[in-house]
Design a protein around this motif. Sequence first.
Motif: not given
Length: 237
Positions: A1-8, A22-34
């Motif tokens: 599963m591809r997951q994106v942890i997101l905040d604004t 004014i700001e977007i930050g995203c971190v990607e994980m696949v299979g619960r791994k960064f």
Amino acid sequence: MRQVILDTETTGIDPKQGHRIIEIGCVEMVGRKFTKRHFHVYINPDREVEEEAFRVHGISNEYLADKPRFHEVAQDFFDFIKGAELIIHNAPFDIGFIDHEFARLGGYPKIAEVCGVFDSLVYARKKHPGQKNNLNILCRRYGIDNSHRELHGALLDAEILADVYLLMTGGQTSLGLANSADSDSKEDGGVEEVRRFTADRPSLKVIKASDDELTAHEERLDLIDKQSGQALWRIKH
């Protein structure tokens, strides 16, 4: 599963009142791994940042003056999140702003039509009912060092939330109750000892009973049958 942890981060609290991202930050994980892939951008909102919002994130109007507008980054942002499950703390807030920004441009679907959404705040409230569940409290509860988080920041908060999410949905905590002498154990969520299991940990070894152990087990069940009727372990439900 591809997951994106997101905040604004935003100029205020309500897009219906003209407030913008004014700001977007995203971190990607696949299979619960960064995956080490991330998306991060500051955006010129073409309006003033409210003083109350500035006190939260510290992003000034002057800093944003030379940053790109949302329409300049919209497609790259959309491509990064499309098809992923978004993990967001208090998702209605961020999704509301993102949908509002895309609606201003036209031609983009609502986020819920192209992404799954996991609201980590809703999950935390179910897991820890009656307690505070903001990001700082969850960091303290799960033993995550967030001492570098003096102000809110979208990418920093997304990285912290990723750690919280992994522990909250896959870690194990001790079963011991908080010491009654800790006056903040209930109010701020308390502190629990955490055993952190990484997503890439090796599989646990499965140890099966030997033939002698199985024979001894059956003999014990035979004895239980004679003394008190059929053993529960032999009853098929």
